[in-house]
Design an enzyme around this catalytic site. Sequence first.
Site, PDB file in Angstrom:
ATOM      1  N   THR A   1       0.932  -1.221   0.073  1.00 57.06           N
ATOM      2  CA  THR A   1       0.059   0.088   0.054  1.00 57.06           C
ATOM      3  C   THR A   1       1.094   1.102  -0.009  1.00 57.06           C
ATOM      4  O   THR A   1       1.856   1.131   0.664  1.00 57.06           O
ATOM      5  CB  THR A   1      -0.898  -0.212   1.239  1.00 57.06           C
TER       6      THR A   1
ATOM      7  N   ARG B   1     -14.918  -6.628   0.272  1.00 59.94           N
ATOM      8  CA  ARG B   1     -14.103  -6.085   1.621  1.00 59.94           C
ATOM      9  C   ARG B   1     -13.549  -4.780   1.396  1.00 59.94           C
ATOM     10  O   ARG B   1     -12.732  -4.497   0.465  1.00 59.94           O
ATOM     11  CB  ARG B   1     -13.045  -7.172   1.766  1.00 59.94           C
TER      12      ARG B   1
ATOM     13  N   GLY C   1     -10.814  -2.093   3.479  1.00 59.85           N
ATOM     14  CA  GLY C   1      -9.626  -1.952   4.653  1.00 59.85           C
ATOM     15  C   GLY C   1      -9.769  -0.538   5.376  1.00 59.85           C
ATOM     16  O   GLY C   1     -10.632   0.177   5.140  1.00 59.85           O
ATOM     17  N   ASP C   2      -8.869  -0.275   5.992  1.00 53.68           N
ATOM     18  CA  ASP C   2      -8.697   0.996   6.609  1.00 53.68           C
ATOM     19  C   ASP C   2      -8.357   2.042   5.681  1.00 53.68           C
ATOM     20  O   ASP C   2      -8.595   3.289   5.941  1.00 53.68           O
ATOM     21  CB  ASP C   2      -7.603   1.007   7.706  1.00 53.68           C
TER      22      ASP C   2
ATOM     23  N   THR D   1      -0.485   1.786   6.866  1.00 56.66           N
ATOM     24  CA  THR D   1      -0.297   0.483   6.045  1.00 56.66           C
ATOM     25  C   THR D   1      -0.142  -0.582   7.146  1.00 56.66           C
ATOM     26  O   THR D   1       0.285  -0.484   8.210  1.00 56.66           O
ATOM     27  CB  THR D   1       0.755   0.577   5.143  1.00 56.66           C
ATOM     28  N   GLY D   2      -0.921  -1.602   6.924  1.00 55.30           N
ATOM     29  CA  GLY D   2      -0.870  -2.764   7.650  1.00 55.30           C
ATOM     30  C   GLY D   2      -2.070  -3.718   7.622  1.00 55.30           C
ATOM     31  O   GLY D   2      -3.015  -3.527   6.734  1.00 55.30           O
TER      32      GLY D   2
ATOM     33  N   GLY E   1      -5.545  -4.075   7.787  1.00 54.50           N
ATOM     34  CA  GLY E   1      -6.562  -3.280   7.870  1.00 54.50           C
ATOM     35  C   GLY E   1      -7.843  -3.410   8.786  1.00 54.50           C
ATOM     36  O   GLY E   1      -8.171  -2.307   9.191  1.00 54.50           O
TER      37      GLY E   1
HETATM   38  N1  ASP Z   1      -4.094  -1.523   5.054  1.00 54.73           N
HETATM   39  C1  ASP Z   1      -4.389  -1.885   3.751  1.00 54.73           C
HETATM   40  C2  ASP Z   1      -5.692  -2.887   3.644  1.00 54.73           C
HETATM   41  O1  ASP Z   1      -6.141  -3.239   4.828  1.00 54.73           O
HETATM   42  C3  ASP Z   1      -3.294  -3.111   3.314  1.00 54.73           C
HETATM   43  C4  ASP Z   1      -1.962  -2.332   3.245  1.00 54.73           C
HETATM   44  O2  ASP Z   1      -1.767  -1.517   4.097  1.00 54.73           O
HETATM   45  O3  ASP Z   1      -1.125  -3.077   2.786  1.00 54.73           O
HETATM   46  O4  ASP Z   1      -6.400  -2.996   2.741  1.00 54.73           O
END
Ligand code: ASP
Length: 304
Positions: free
Chosen positions: A170, A198, A200-201, A221-222, A224
């Site tokens: 991301t 779905r 994410g965050d 990032t991480g 989500g």
């Molecule tokens: N946070 C992102 C998500 O959950 C994924 C990512 O940060 O790589 O969609």
Amino acid sequence: MGWTLMIHGGAGRIERGRTSAEAEAGTRAGLAAALDAGAAVLAAGGAALDAVEAAVRVLEDDPHFNAGRGAALTRDGTAELDAAIMDGCTRAVGAVARVSCTRHPVALARAVMERSPHVFLAGIGADAFSRAIGMAQVENGWFVTDARRANLAELLADGDGYDVDMKYGTVGAVARDAAGHLAAATSTGGVTGKRWGRIGDSPVPGAGTWADDRGGAVSCTGAGETFLRVGVAQAIEARLRLLGETVAAAADVVLAEVTALGGTGGVIVAGREGDAAWRFSTPGMNRAVATAAGERRIALYGDE
Ligand code: ASP
């Protein structure tokens, strides 16, 4: 006080020896190009908002990152893109989710902010808005790369679920401009193997993206699902604004909450005074910083 730009290209199992020399070089070159694009805006006296958009657009076009071209794929092998951008000066924010044909999702998020009466558009409606205002369109297949197809095939061979190995990538940017205004932007394909619409965050204001001139600007990032439960980006900014913590301290406290709930990931944070920090709980995070004072640094691994 000068300007500051910090960018990320995803956190996860980014360890020496895990990626090819070619992929590593490509990632570093992509971060450098994005840093140049954003820094050029800020060095010319431009706005933080324009700088974060410029940096993220470069990364969306770069297949080394999980945003735009090179996005992580859904279980069906398609790209569903999420993005958000926020102006800390006005607290205007725009977000899109499950976009399928807009070349630059971050630009569409900005258009939602500036050219629609809404904050957040998703799915076919977001695509329709994008076409209606004449944004550059591409076929969904344009986003799909062989490397991401391989990630998906590997995941499906393993059975059910979505990417727990954190092949993320991301992208995001935070900036403080010379006038003292802050902005944040984040763009992603989400997680490999996602389904059922779905989200994410990343595109959710307050979770993956947030900016307020009174506190700071944050892009995450991480994992989500966990970042959504913690409201990471706004939690960090609120600590800066209300408690006066340093950017690093605020990020550490909130990332510890993510860890306590079983999630991992990273954040980049820019503060009001041009201070900035990155923090991550994963082995590495693709990241870079540039400042008016001449600092310029690109790093991938935890020990860099
Ligand atoms: N946070 C992102 C998500 O959950 C994924 C990512 O940060 O790589 O969609």
